[in-house]
Enzyme design. Sequence first.
Site, PDB file in Angstrom:
ATOM      1  N   HIS A   1       0.846  -1.189   0.000  1.00  0.00           N
ATOM      2  CA  HIS A   1       0.000   0.000   0.000  1.00  0.00           C
ATOM      3  C   HIS A   1       0.882   1.240   0.000  1.00  0.00           C
ATOM      4  CE1 HIS A   1       0.295  -0.803   4.491  1.00  0.00           C
ATOM      5  NE2 HIS A   1       0.870   0.371   4.333  1.00  0.00           N
TER       6      HIS A   1
ATOM      7  N   HIS B   1       3.891   1.543   2.433  1.00  0.00           N
ATOM      8  CA  HIS B   1       5.095   0.849   1.984  1.00  0.00           C
ATOM      9  C   HIS B   1       5.803   1.673   0.922  1.00  0.00           C
ATOM     10  CE1 HIS B   1       2.550  -2.867   3.048  1.00  0.00           C
ATOM     11  NE2 HIS B   1       3.572  -2.930   3.875  1.00  0.00           N
TER      12      HIS B   1
ATOM     13  N   CYS C   1      -0.604 -14.762  22.752  1.00  0.00           N
ATOM     14  CA  CYS C   1      -1.605 -14.424  21.734  1.00  0.00           C
ATOM     15  C   CYS C   1      -1.057 -14.852  20.390  1.00  0.00           C
ATOM     16  CB  CYS C   1      -1.912 -12.929  21.727  1.00  0.00           C
ATOM     17  SG  CYS C   1      -2.947 -12.442  20.322  1.00  0.00           S
TER      18      CYS C   1
ATOM     19  N   CYS D   1      -0.689 -11.982  17.838  1.00  0.00           N
ATOM     20  CA  CYS D   1       0.508 -11.164  18.001  1.00  0.00           C
ATOM     21  C   CYS D   1       1.765 -11.990  17.792  1.00  0.00           C
ATOM     22  CB  CYS D   1       0.582 -10.559  19.400  1.00  0.00           C
ATOM     23  SG  CYS D   1      -0.791  -9.489  19.813  1.00  0.00           S
TER      24      CYS D   1
ATOM     25  N   CYS E   1      -6.717  -9.688  24.149  1.00  0.00           N
ATOM     26  CA  CYS E   1      -5.644  -8.969  23.469  1.00  0.00           C
ATOM     27  C   CYS E   1      -6.257  -7.739  22.802  1.00  0.00           C
ATOM     28  CB  CYS E   1      -5.007  -9.858  22.407  1.00  0.00           C
ATOM     29  SG  CYS E   1      -4.013  -8.924  21.233  1.00  0.00           S
TER      30      CYS E   1
ATOM     31  N   HIS F   1      -6.229  -7.980  18.889  1.00  0.00           N
ATOM     32  CA  HIS F   1      -6.931  -9.055  18.189  1.00  0.00           C
ATOM     33  C   HIS F   1      -8.257  -9.447  18.834  1.00  0.00           C
ATOM     34  CE1 HIS F   1      -2.690  -9.385  16.969  1.00  0.00           C
ATOM     35  NE2 HIS F   1      -3.201  -9.674  15.799  1.00  0.00           N
TER      36      HIS F   1
ATOM     37  N   LYS G   1      -5.799   8.199   9.481  1.00  0.00           N
ATOM     38  CA  LYS G   1      -4.874   7.089   9.452  1.00  0.00           C
ATOM     39  C   LYS G   1      -5.354   6.049   8.470  1.00  0.00           C
ATOM     40  CE  LYS G   1      -2.344   6.578  13.736  1.00  0.00           C
ATOM     41  NZ  LYS G   1      -2.358   6.036  15.082  1.00  0.00           N
TER      42      LYS G   1
ATOM     43  N   LYS H   1      -6.954  -0.967   7.315  1.00  0.00           N
ATOM     44  CA  LYS H   1      -7.845  -1.867   6.592  1.00  0.00           C
ATOM     45  C   LYS H   1      -9.289  -1.716   7.069  1.00  0.00           C
ATOM     46  CE  LYS H   1      -4.593  -5.481   5.308  1.00  0.00           C
ATOM     47  NZ  LYS H   1      -4.056  -6.799   5.672  1.00  0.00           N
TER      48      LYS H   1
END
Length: 520
Positions: free
Chosen positions: A18, A21, A126, A129, A144, A147, A298, A301
Site C-alpha cells: 500500500h 510501503h 496471543c 501477536c 488482546c 486481536h 490514518k 484496513k
Amino acid sequence: MGKFYVTTAIDYVNGVPHIGHAYEKILTDVIYRHYTQRCENTFFLTGTDEHGIKIQKTSAEKGISPKEFCDMNAQSFKDAWKKLDIGYSKFIRTTDEEHEKVVQKIFQKLLDKGDIYKHAYTGLYCSGCEAFLSEKDLTEDGLCPDHQKKPEVVSEENYFFKLTKYKDAIIKHIQTHPDFIMPSWRATEVLNQLEHIEDISVSRSKSNVSWNIPVLNDDEQGIYVWIDALSNYITAIGYDPDGSSDLFKALWPVDVHVIGKDILKFHSIYWIGILMALDLPLPKHIFAHGWITIDQTKMSKSLGNVISPTSILESFNLEIPDPLRYYMATSAPCGKDGNYSDDDFKEKVNAHLANSMGNLLNRTLSMLVKYFDGDIKPGFLGKNELTEQAVNTIKAVKHHFDYFEIAEAGQKIIELVDITNKYVTDNAPWTLAKEGNMERCGVVLTNVLEVMCVITSLIYPYCPNIARSMSDQLSYNLDTKLDNLTCSNLKSGHLIDKENIKPVFLRMDSELADKAQKIK
RNA sequence: GGCUGAGUAGCUCAGUUGGUGAGAGCGCACGGCUCAUACCCGUGAGGUCGACGGUUCGAAUCCAUCCUCAGCUACCA
C-alpha cells in the site's frame, strides 16, 4: 565520499503493498539516487520479510503452501516498485536459501558466545501477536487489545538474547552520537524505552510456529523475527560468521537504515544489541520517517481507506511515477507524518513540476529556437548572473540530504526554479529581441539554460524520468556528480530544434481529476 | 501520571540565541506581460502567532498554569 549503503525495512508479505510501503521506498530511492550523484559505490537494499505464524495461517486458509503464498506477494511488491522506479540494487527475501543459512550461523554464533540462552517460562500467548503478553497489556475482559482474542496460557522454553548485557553500551552510543537516530528528537524516546528493556525471546517452539528458520541442532525451536528479519541487512550483502564477502567488507557499516517510526525500537535497540554481540560496527544513521495519512485519516484496513500506490498512477492516468514520487518525498517535513489527498497532490504537482519547472525549460528553449534557431553562440557563455544562486542551492540541497531532509531539499530546488522564472520575466528576452539587443538576449537565455542543467541534476532523485527528458533537451550529462556540478554545462553550437522541444510534464487537468473522483 | 513534539493567514507549513509595521508556498481576487504547458511576474486579502497570566523598555519567540492533538512510557487499581 566513497561508498553509500542504504536500506529500507523489509515488508511483511502477509498482504499487498500500500501507499505506506511505497512512501518508505520512495524516500529511500530518492536518498539513494541523490547519493549516487555523490559517491562512486552505492548500494540500495530492500526486500520482504516472509516467516511467521501469520503467513503460515493465511497461506493455510488459502490452501496453498507458505512459500507459494510468499512468492505471490513478494512478486506484487516487486511489481509495485518497478512501477515507481524504485532502483534497488538487491531485493532480499528472508526465505532466500543464502539468508536462511547465514541466519542459522548467526544464531549459533551468539549461542556459542553465551549471548543466547535457553529459558523456560509460562505466559499468556496471543497467536495473533505471535507474542507473549503481560496482564497489563490486556483489556478489562482479559482480551488482546489488537486481536480481541483471549490469550492462551502457554508454558514454553525458548531461546533468549541477552539484550540487557548491551543496554549500557547502547545508551552510551546513542548519547555520544547525536546524529545516530534521526530526526534527533526521537532519540529521547528510545533512551526512555531503554530504561525498561529486558532480554528478548528469539525463538518459537516448532509446535506453535513451523514456518520459520530452524535452530541448528534443536528440532524443537525455530528462529523468531528479530534475528531472522533484522539480519537481512548484513546477510544480503554477504555477511558470514565464517568469513564475509568483499561486498560486505566494502559496504558495512550501513550508512542509513530508513525505517518507519513504529519499528525504531527494534532497530535502535534490538538490532544494535545483536550487532554488538556479533562484534560488527554499528549503522551510521537510523532514519525514522513518519506516516502518510489519507485525507488526514490514518490508513487502515478497517477504515477501508487503504490506497495502493499504483492505483493513484492509474486514476490520474500517469505514465511516469515522477509526480507521485515528488509529492510523496516533499509533502512531509523530515520525520513527521504527511498527508495524501487527491486535490493536494494535483495542486502541488501542477504548480511545481508543470507550471514552474517544466514550463521554465519550455519557454526558454522556445525562445532560443525562435530567436537563434536553437543555437548557443560562444558569446552567450560564461557570464552567468545566476551562478551564485545555483551554487548556493546545490550546497543547500546537499546539506539537507546529509540530514535526510528530503522535503526541505526539494523546496530549495523549487525556490531556484522560482528565482529563475523571475529572472526571465525581469530580463524579458522577448523585449530584448524586439529591441534588437540580441547579444544580451542570448546571454539571458543561456544563463537560464545553465541553471536548468543544475536543476535537472538536483531534481533527478525525485523525478528520474522528467530529469532524463530535461537532460535530453539540454544535451546535458545527467551523470555529472554534484561535486563537479557548476553553472558551465553547455557548449556553444546548435542545441535543439523546434520539433524536439517537448513539455517534460503536462498539467493534470480538472477533467482527469473528476474522473479520478468517480473511480474513488 | 511522566516525558517529547506540535498548536502561526482558507490549506500546508517557515519563523536562529526575545527587538524596525508577523513570513513562504498553494488556493483566491485584481493588475502586468506575451517567450511558454490558460504559463510567468506583481499587488492584495488584514491571521488577537491554542488560552489566561507573568518577566522585560519590548515576546509568536523566556517563565507559570491550563486546553487540544500526536507519539513514547509507567503506576495505582
